[in-house]
Write an enzyme that holds these catalytic residues in place. Structure first.
Site, PDB file in Angstrom:
ATOM      1  N   HIS A  50       0.849  -1.196   0.000  1.00 56.66           N
ATOM      2  CA  HIS A  50       0.000   0.000   0.000  1.00 56.66           C
ATOM      3  C   HIS A  50       0.890   1.253   0.000  1.00 56.66           C
ATOM      4  O   HIS A  50       2.122   1.149  -0.036  1.00 56.66           O
ATOM      5  CB  HIS A  50      -1.016  -0.025   1.144  1.00 56.66           C
ATOM      6  CG  HIS A  50      -0.432  -0.028   2.539  1.00 56.66           C
ATOM      7  ND1 HIS A  50       0.355   0.981   3.030  1.00 56.66           N
ATOM      8  CD2 HIS A  50      -0.527  -0.935   3.541  1.00 56.66           C
ATOM      9  CE1 HIS A  50       0.700   0.721   4.273  1.00 56.66           C
ATOM     10  NE2 HIS A  50       0.188  -0.457   4.603  1.00 56.66           N
ATOM     11  N   HIS A  82       4.015   1.499   2.366  1.00 61.29           N
ATOM     12  CA  HIS A  82       5.225   0.764   1.977  1.00 61.29           C
ATOM     13  C   HIS A  82       5.964   1.508   0.860  1.00 61.29           C
ATOM     14  O   HIS A  82       7.182   1.635   0.867  1.00 61.29           O
ATOM     15  CB  HIS A  82       4.880  -0.647   1.476  1.00 61.29           C
ATOM     16  CG  HIS A  82       4.070  -1.444   2.443  1.00 61.29           C
ATOM     17  ND1 HIS A  82       2.838  -1.948   2.136  1.00 61.29           N
ATOM     18  CD2 HIS A  82       4.315  -1.786   3.728  1.00 61.29           C
ATOM     19  CE1 HIS A  82       2.368  -2.601   3.186  1.00 61.29           C
ATOM     20  NE2 HIS A  82       3.234  -2.515   4.167  1.00 61.29           N
ATOM     21  N   CYS A  85       2.800  -9.989  19.929  1.00 66.80           N
ATOM     22  CA  CYS A  85       1.837  -9.547  18.904  1.00 66.80           C
ATOM     23  C   CYS A  85       2.295 -10.134  17.571  1.00 66.80           C
ATOM     24  O   CYS A  85       3.380  -9.800  17.084  1.00 66.80           O
ATOM     25  CB  CYS A  85       1.766  -8.021  18.818  1.00 66.80           C
ATOM     26  SG  CYS A  85       0.821  -7.474  17.374  1.00 66.80           S
ATOM     27  N   CYS A 144       2.873  -7.526  14.716  1.00 66.18           N
ATOM     28  CA  CYS A 144       4.183  -6.843  14.793  1.00 66.18           C
ATOM     29  C   CYS A 144       5.316  -7.849  14.753  1.00 66.18           C
ATOM     30  O   CYS A 144       6.460  -7.462  14.557  1.00 66.18           O
ATOM     31  CB  CYS A 144       4.367  -6.106  16.111  1.00 66.18           C
ATOM     32  SG  CYS A 144       3.267  -4.769  16.437  1.00 66.18           S
ATOM     33  N   CYS A 201      -2.052  -4.079  21.794  1.00 67.89           N
ATOM     34  CA  CYS A 201      -0.834  -3.694  21.091  1.00 67.89           C
ATOM     35  C   CYS A 201      -0.914  -2.229  20.663  1.00 67.89           C
ATOM     36  O   CYS A 201      -1.904  -1.818  20.059  1.00 67.89           O
ATOM     37  CB  CYS A 201      -0.667  -4.590  19.856  1.00 67.89           C
ATOM     38  SG  CYS A 201       0.473  -3.906  18.637  1.00 67.89           S
ATOM     39  N   HIS A 223      -1.315  -2.062  16.718  1.00 71.38           N
ATOM     40  CA  HIS A 223      -2.432  -2.688  15.999  1.00 71.38           C
ATOM     41  C   HIS A 223      -3.767  -2.655  16.738  1.00 71.38           C
ATOM     42  O   HIS A 223      -4.795  -2.981  16.153  1.00 71.38           O
ATOM     43  CB  HIS A 223      -2.090  -4.138  15.634  1.00 71.38           C
ATOM     44  CG  HIS A 223      -0.969  -4.230  14.654  1.00 71.38           C
ATOM     45  ND1 HIS A 223       0.342  -4.395  15.038  1.00 71.38           N
ATOM     46  CD2 HIS A 223      -0.969  -4.127  13.308  1.00 71.38           C
ATOM     47  CE1 HIS A 223       1.108  -4.398  13.958  1.00 71.38           C
ATOM     48  NE2 HIS A 223       0.349  -4.233  12.905  1.00 71.38           N
ATOM     49  N   LYS A 242      -2.308   5.759  11.272  1.00 70.65           N
ATOM     50  CA  LYS A 242      -1.388   5.153  10.320  1.00 70.65           C
ATOM     51  C   LYS A 242      -2.191   4.358   9.285  1.00 70.65           C
ATOM     52  O   LYS A 242      -3.055   3.574   9.649  1.00 70.65           O
ATOM     53  CB  LYS A 242      -0.447   4.209  11.078  1.00 70.65           C
ATOM     54  CG  LYS A 242       0.557   3.506  10.194  1.00 70.65           C
ATOM     55  CD  LYS A 242       1.329   2.458  10.993  1.00 70.65           C
ATOM     56  CE  LYS A 242       2.259   1.674  10.094  1.00 70.65           C
ATOM     57  NZ  LYS A 242       2.622   0.372  10.654  1.00 70.65           N
ATOM     58  N   LYS A 257      -3.215  -1.973   6.090  1.00 68.90           N
ATOM     59  CA  LYS A 257      -4.137  -2.974   5.532  1.00 68.90           C
ATOM     60  C   LYS A 257      -5.037  -3.521   6.616  1.00 68.90           C
ATOM     61  O   LYS A 257      -6.215  -3.745   6.407  1.00 68.90           O
ATOM     62  CB  LYS A 257      -3.335  -4.115   4.909  1.00 68.90           C
ATOM     63  CG  LYS A 257      -2.981  -3.853   3.472  1.00 68.90           C
ATOM     64  CD  LYS A 257      -4.146  -4.150   2.538  1.00 68.90           C
ATOM     65  CE  LYS A 257      -3.787  -3.608   1.167  1.00 68.90           C
ATOM     66  NZ  LYS A 257      -4.788  -3.674   0.166  1.00 68.90           N
TER      67      LYS A 257
END
Ligand code: MSP
Length: 514
Positions: free
Chosen positions: A20, A23, A128, A131, A145, A148, A296, A299
C-alpha cells in the site's frame, strides 16, 4: 558518509498482503536518494526485498489453504511489479526464503551461540503476531498492542536468548556521540531515552511453529523472524557467502525505516552486529507515517490504498513527486486527493511542464527548432548570470539536503531553479525580442540559456520524476540516457549548436479536479 559503495536499503516487506502507499513511501524515498547519489557519480547499491518467514505469514498462508512458500511465491510478484511501475531502481531484491540468506543466517546464529552470546531459557510473556514482537504489560495501551490495537497472545516456551542487555552501554555511548547514527534527532533522543531504562535479553527462537530458519544447534527451534529478517542487509551483499563483496559494500550508509520499526534497527540489529564484531550501519533514518483520518494507513485497518490506484491518474512521476514534496520527510503526514491534484497541477503541470513546453516551442517558432551558437563571455548580461547562478545554488542546496536525508528540502531547492527560469522568461520576453530584427542575437542568447536551463533541469529532476526527465532529455536532442549522466554535466555552454529540439505533448498534462 563512507567513500566506497553507497549502500542504501529499505525494510524488507511482510508479504502477508499486497503493497500500500505506506510501503511505497519508504521505497520511493530510498530510490530518490539512490538516484541522486548515482547522479553525483557515486557507486550505489540499493537493496529491497521481502520478509517471508514467521507466524504472521504462516497464518496468512493457512487461511488460504496454501503452504507458506506457495503463498509467498504467489504474492512476491505483486511487490516487484509495483516497484517497477514506480520506477524503483533497486540493484537487488532479496527474499528471506532464498538459500543465499537462510544458510548465512543459520551460521550467524550458531556462531553467536558458540561465542556464548546466546543461551537457552524460558520465555513467558506477550507477543503480537501482527508486529512479530514481544511486549511487556507496560508497553500495552488498554491491554492492547500500541501499533495494531489487538490483544497480544500469551506465550510460554523454552527459547534461546541473545544477551542483548550486555550492549546497553555501548549503544548509549554510540547514540550520545554520533548524531548521524539515528536520524532525525527526535528519534535518536527517543531511543536514548528508552535505552537509559535498560535492556533485557531477547528471545530469538520459537518452537510452536516451524516456518523459519532452523537453529543448527537445536532444529526444533526456528530463528525469531526479526533476527532472521534484519540479516537480509548483510546476507544480500555477501555476508557468509562472498566475503570480498561484503567487505566492499558493508556497512550500509542508510537503512530507511518507518518509525514503528526503529527499535529493531537501532537496538537489536547493532547489538547483533557488535556481538559478531561487524561494523555498524552509518545511519538508520526513521520516517513518519502516512495517515488516513489521523491514523497510520494500514491494511489491517482497511485503509491501505494501492499505489496503482494513484498512478493511474498521476503517473509514477506525479506519485513520486507528491509524497516526497508534500509530506515533510521525517514527520507524519496526511494524504488527500485534493492536495495531490493541487501539487501536481501547480508544481509539475504549471511550473515545470509549462516551462519546458514554452521554451521548446519558442525555439521551434523563432529558431526553426535548432540550438543557436553558444553565447560568448561578452554576450552574457546580469540576468543571464543570475539564471546560471540560480542553477548552481539549487544544486548545492539539493546536495546539502540529500546529505541531511531531506528529500522534501531537496525538491524545494530544485523548484527554486524552476521558478527562477520561469521568471527569466518573463524578464527577457523572447516574444518581444523576436519582433525586432536588431535583437536577433540577443534572442538567440536567451533561448540558448533557456535550453540549457531545461538540460540542467532534466539532470536535477531525474531522481524524482525520471520518466519526464528522460523524455525531456530526448526532446533536447541529447544522446544517451539522462540516468547515465551525472551532475558533472550541469552548467551552461555544453548544449551543442545545431542540435534539433523536438516539440511534443505536455510532459505533465493538467488534471481536472473532481
Ligand atoms: N518486515 C518488517 C521489516 C523488516 S526489515 C528487516 C516490516 N514490514 S512491513 O511490511 O510491515 O513494513 C515495512 C515498512 O513499511 C516499515 O518501514 C513501515 O514503517 C512502512 N509502513 C507501513 N505502513 C506505513 C504508513 N502508513 N506510512 C509510512 N510507512 C509505513 O515491518
Amino acid at each position: 558518509m563512507s567513500t566506497g559503495v553507497f549502500y542504501v536499503t529499505t525494510p524488507i516487506y511482510y508479504v502477508n498482503d499486497v503493497p500500500h502507499l505506506g510501503h511505497a513511501y519508504t521505497t520511493v524515498a530510498a530510490d530518490f536518494i539512490a538516484r541522486f547519489r548515482r547522479m553525483q557519480g557515486r557507486q550505489v547499491w540499493f537493496l529491497t526485498g521481502t520478509d517471508e518467514h514467521g507466524q504472521k505469514i504462516l497464518r496468512t498462508a493457512e487461511e488460504r489453504g496454501l503452504t507458506p512458500i506457495e503463498w509467498t511465491d504467489s504474492i512476491v510478484p505483486r511487490w516487484t511489479e509495483v516497484w517497477e511501475a514506480l520506477q524503483i531502481t533497486n540493484d537487488d531484491f532479496i527474499r528471506t526464503t532464498e538459500a543465499r540468506h537462510e544458510g548465512p543466517v543459520a551460521r550467524f546464529v550458531q556462531d553467536l551461540y558458540d561465542k556464548g552470546e546466546i543461551y537457552l531459557g524460558t520465555y513467558e510473556g506477550l507477543y503480537c503476531v501482527q508486529c512479530e514482537a514481544f511486549y511487556t504489560p507496560e508497553d500495552l495501551v488498554d491491554g492492547k498492542c500500541p501499533q495494531h490495537g489487538t490483544e497480544p497472545e500469551l506465550i510460554k516456551e523454552d527459547n534461546y536468548f541473545f544477551r542483548l542487555s550486555k550492549y546497553v552501554d555501548a549503544l548509549i555511548e554510540r547514540y550520545e556521540t554520533n548524531e548521524r547514527a539515528i536520524m532525525p534527532e527526535v528519534r535518536r533522543n527517543e531511543i536514548l531515552g528508552k535505552l537509559r531504562q535498560g535492556l533485557e535479553d531477547l528471545s530469538i527462537s520459537r518452537v510452536s511453529f516451524d516456518w523459519g530458519v532452523k537453529l543448527p544447534m537445536d532444529p526444533s527451534h526456528v530463528i525469531y523472524v526479526w533476527v532472521d529478517a534484519l540479516q537480509n542487509y548483510t546476507t544480500a551483499v555477501g555476508y557468509g557467502s562472498d566475503e570480498e563483496r561484503f567487505a566492499l559494500v558493508w556497512p550500509a550508509d542508510i537503512h530507511f525505516v518507518g518509525k514503528d520499526i526503529l527499535w529493531f534497527h537501532s537496538v537489536i540489529w547493532p547489538a547483533m552486529l557488535m556481538a559478531q564484531g561487524l561494523p555498524l550501519p552509518e545511519t538508520v533514518y526513521a520516517h513518519g507515517f502516512l495517515q488516513v483520518g489521523g491514523e497510520k494507513m494500514s491494511k489491517s485497518k482497511a485503509t491501505g490504498i494501492s499505489p496503482h490506484d494513484l498512478m493511474e491518474t498521476f503517473g509514477s512521476d506525479g506519485y513520486r513527486y507528491y509524497f516526497m514534496r508534500e509530506i515533510s520527510f521525517g514527520q507524519d503526514g496526511s494524504f488527500s486527493w485534493e492536495s495531490m491534484v493541487e501539487r501536481y497541477n501547480f508544481d509539475l503541470a504549471n511550473d515545470l511542464g509549462n516551462l519546458c513546453q514554452r521554451v521548446i516551442s519558442m525555439i521551434g517558432r523563432y529558431l526553426d527548432g535548432v540550438v543557436p551558437q553558444v553565447p560568448s563571455y561578452d554576450e552574457i548580461r546580469d540576468e543571464d548570470e543570475s539564471l546560471r547562478a540560480a542553477f548552481d545554488k539549487a544544486l548545492e542546496q539539493m546536495s546539502a539536503a540529500v546529505d541531511d536525508i531531506s528529500p522534501t528540502e531537496a525538491l524545494k531547492a530544485c523548484w527554486g531553479a524552476v521558478r527562477r527560469a520561469n521568471a527569466y522568461v518573463e524578464e527577457v520576453a523572447p516574444w518581444a525580442l523576436a519582433k525586432d530584427p536588431e535583437q536577433r542575437r540577443r534572442l538567440e542568447v536567451v533561448l540558448y540559456n533557456l535550453a540549457e536551463g531545461l538540460r540542467n533541469l532534466a539532470l536535477m529532476t531525474s531522481p524524482i520524476t525520471p520518466r519526464a526527465a528522460a523524455e525531456l532529455w530526448r526532446r533536447l536532442g541529447l544522446s544517451g540516457e539522462v540516468t547515465d549522466a551525472t551532475f558533472e554535466m550541469m552548467g551552461f555552454g555544453t548544449l551543442a549548436p545545431g542540435t534539433r529540439l523536438e516539440a511534443g505533448d505536455p510532459l505533465f498534462p493538467r488534471i481536472e479536479a473532481g
